[in-house]
Structure formats: C-alpha cells, structure tokens
Design an enzyme around this catalytic site. Structure first.
Site, short mmCIF file in Angstrom:
data_model
loop_
_atom_site.label_atom_id
_atom_site.label_comp_id
_atom_site.label_asym_id
_atom_site.label_seq_id
_atom_site.Cartn_x
_atom_site.Cartn_y
_atom_site.Cartn_z
CG ASP A 131 -1.59 1.14 1.16
OD1 ASP A 131 -2.40 1.58 0.26
OD2 ASP A 131 -1.75 1.94 2.40
CB SER A 132 0.13 4.84 -0.71
OG SER A 132 -1.09 4.72 -0.04
CE1 TYR A 151 2.76 5.44 -3.34
CE2 TYR A 151 1.54 3.64 -4.25
CZ TYR A 151 2.97 4.07 -3.53
OH TYR A 151 3.95 3.18 -3.52
CB CYS A 180 -2.84 1.15 -2.48
SG CYS A 180 -2.98 2.70 -3.17
CG ASN A 181 -9.42 1.39 -2.99
OD1 ASN A 181 -10.30 0.74 -3.65
ND2 ASN A 181 -9.01 0.63 -1.65
CD GLU A 208 -2.44 8.52 6.88
OE1 GLU A 208 -1.47 9.17 7.35
OE2 GLU A 208 -2.59 7.83 5.97
CB CYS A 220 -10.15 5.18 0.03
SG CYS A 220 -8.70 5.69 0.76
CB THR A 221 -6.50 1.72 2.29
OG1 THR A 221 -6.17 3.02 2.19
CG2 THR A 221 -5.94 0.95 1.17
CG HIS A 222 -6.86 5.86 4.95
ND1 HIS A 222 -6.04 5.34 3.97
CD2 HIS A 222 -5.86 6.70 5.78
CE1 HIS A 222 -4.81 5.43 4.09
NE2 HIS A 222 -4.67 6.38 5.26
N1 DGL Z 1 -3.98 3.82 0.23
C1 DGL Z 1 -4.69 5.07 -0.95
C2 DGL Z 1 -5.92 4.34 -1.48
O1 DGL Z 1 -6.52 3.28 -1.09
C3 DGL Z 1 -5.08 6.12 0.08
C4 DGL Z 1 -4.07 7.02 0.62
C5 DGL Z 1 -3.14 7.52 -0.56
O2 DGL Z 1 -3.56 8.45 -1.05
O3 DGL Z 1 -2.08 6.92 -0.72
O4 DGL Z 1 -6.44 4.89 -2.45
#
Ligand code: DGL
Length: 271
Positions: free
Chosen positions: A13-14, A45, A76-77, A155, A187-189
C-alpha cells in the site's frame, strides 16, 4: 497444495491504510504469513499522476517479489485502479487488486442498479471501478465522488470529529441526491469511517468495504490456485516501510486493531 503455498502473501500500500486489508486477510486466513510493504516515504498516492502511481507500484511489487512470496495483493485502491494491467504484464506472480472484488460485490448487492463510489482523486479519475461495474452490469448507473480530505482526517484519528462529519456530509450529499442503493468504500482508509458514514446515510444503503471483499477474493483465488497455506499455526505479519518505522508503528495499531511486529525500514532503490 504446493511448496509455494508455504510462502507468505506480499501486500503493499502507499502507507499504513493497507493494514485494513491485512486485517481482513488475517481474520479470514489466520494461517497465512504476510509481508506488508507500506511506502510511507511517498504516501499519498491518491494525489499523484497515473505515471507516478504506476512506477511506484512496480517498485513496491519488485521489492516484495525479491522477498520470496507466493502472490501480491495490491491493497491500495489508487495503485489497483491504475497499475494492475502493468503489474500483470511485468510480473509472473499472481497479482490481486481491490477494484474487481469491490465491483463484483456492488453488482451483487444493488437492487436498483444505482451505485456510488468514493475514493481518492486518482482512483476516481481512473474510472477503474466504473469500468469494472459496467463490464459486469452494463445498465448500472454509477456515481462517483473523490474525497481528498478523508485520508488525512483518518490518519489524524478524527473518526467521529465534527470536521470529519462535515466533510463526509459534503462529499456524500451529491451521491445521496442520486438515490444510490450501494456505496463502495473505494479507499484503504474508509473502513475506519464506516460507523460515521452509516450514521449519515441511514440503514437503506448497502456498503461495500473494499478491504473485506478483497480478502474474500484473495481467499478464493489462493484455494483455486492451490496456494492456500497448510497447517494451523498462526501466521506472522511482518511490516516493511520506506520511511522511519516509529510513526508507522503508532498508526498501525489503529488500522490493524492489534499490534504488529516492529516495522523494518527499507530503501526500495537498493532492490
Ligand atoms: N491507500 C490509498 C488508497 O486506497 C489512500 C492513501 C493514499 O492516497 O495514498 O487509495
């Protein structure tokens, strides 16, 4: 079962958010060992261009491949949305992303064929979810909304803060006006925001948690490819990060809901 099945699953993931996917994978498949790479030096990302996201995803995958793993999960999406075809072209390992499983689940869950998607600016720009949904259900009406403020709010740990609720209201209002009956948390979050989102949208709209659907997809694929880990020992989760480990260790607990092993800092340029 093959000897490869004993190898860990590589997940990247990012940053720290992909631990929501690790958490679901670990819940479903507790015997699997996991190597997790969080590219914390280059997060986010979601605000970056497609070329940059694809380059980062290739470097993340190369690092994991060198660790001897049996498959790669692009947690990561944003990276899934942009880089999956390139990764599949350049690497011979099985590679699983989050977009297709999320789209499949949304199509399964919708009654009225009106599907909303929230994600980072880059994920929304990619149209990856829209295309995956239309491939399965060409008559679906798909409505998208990028939500750039949500990642930093999560976060910060502001899961129920008035500012987060206000941002969610603003982002979700256009989708609610479209009378969506399914909402993809792309999105992961966002799984951490589920209670706040549920409160705003009420009980009628079905949620698709891309971390949960990805974990179920990975489980099915590992079984199909005879790659599921044997035995009944509890698997290890070993995190690697590209920036200092301390910050990651602190945040990781919130996303994984349990402590991780201490993260190791790595320099992707040397792999
Ligand atoms: N992990 C990213 C996603 O799922 C979210 C955080 C980022 O922007 O890197 O899109």
């Amino acid at each position: 079962m093959t000897s490869t099945s004993r190898l860990p699953i590589g997940i990247f993931d990012s940053g720290v958010g992909g631990l929501t996917v690790v958490r679901q994978i670990h819940r479903l498949m507790p015997h699997e060992d996991v190597l997790y790479l969080g590219d914390t030096a280059r997060v986010p990302y979601g605000t970056k261009s497609p070329t940059t996201v694809i380059r980062f995803a290739c470097e993340d995958t190369r690092f994991l491949e060198r660790q001897k793993i049996k498959a790669v999960v692009v947690a990561c999406n944003t990276a899934s949305a942009w880089s999956l075809p390139t990764l599949e072209h350049h690497f011979s390992l099985p590679i699983y992303g989050v977009v297709v499983p999320g789209a499949e689940e949304a199509v399964r869950k919708t009654r009225q064929g009106r599907i909303g998607i929230i994600g980072t600016a880059a994920t929304i720009r990619s149209q990856a979810y829209v295309k995956a949904i239309h491939a399965l259900k060409p008559d679906a009406q798909v409505f998208v909304q990028s939500c750039p403020l949500l990642v930093p709010l999560v976060e910060e740990g502001w899961l129920h803060h008035a500012i987060t609720v206000a941002a969610l209201k603003e982002y979700l209002a256009p989708l609610l006006r479209k009378k969506i009956d399914v909402l993809i948390l792309g999105c992961t979050h966002y799984p951490l925001l589920k209670p706040a989102i549920r409160r705003l949208i009420g009980p009628g709209i079905r949620l698709v948690d891309s971390a949960e659907t990805c974990a179920r997809y990975v489980q099915r694929q590992l079984v199909l490819q005879a790659l599921a880990a044997p035995g009944n020992q509890r698997g290890r989760i070993q995190p690697f990060v590209t920036d200092e480990a301390e910050h990651f260790d602190k945040l990781a607990r919130r996303f994984l809901r349990s402590p991780t092993e201490r993260a190791w800092q790595v320099d992707l340029a040397s792999f």
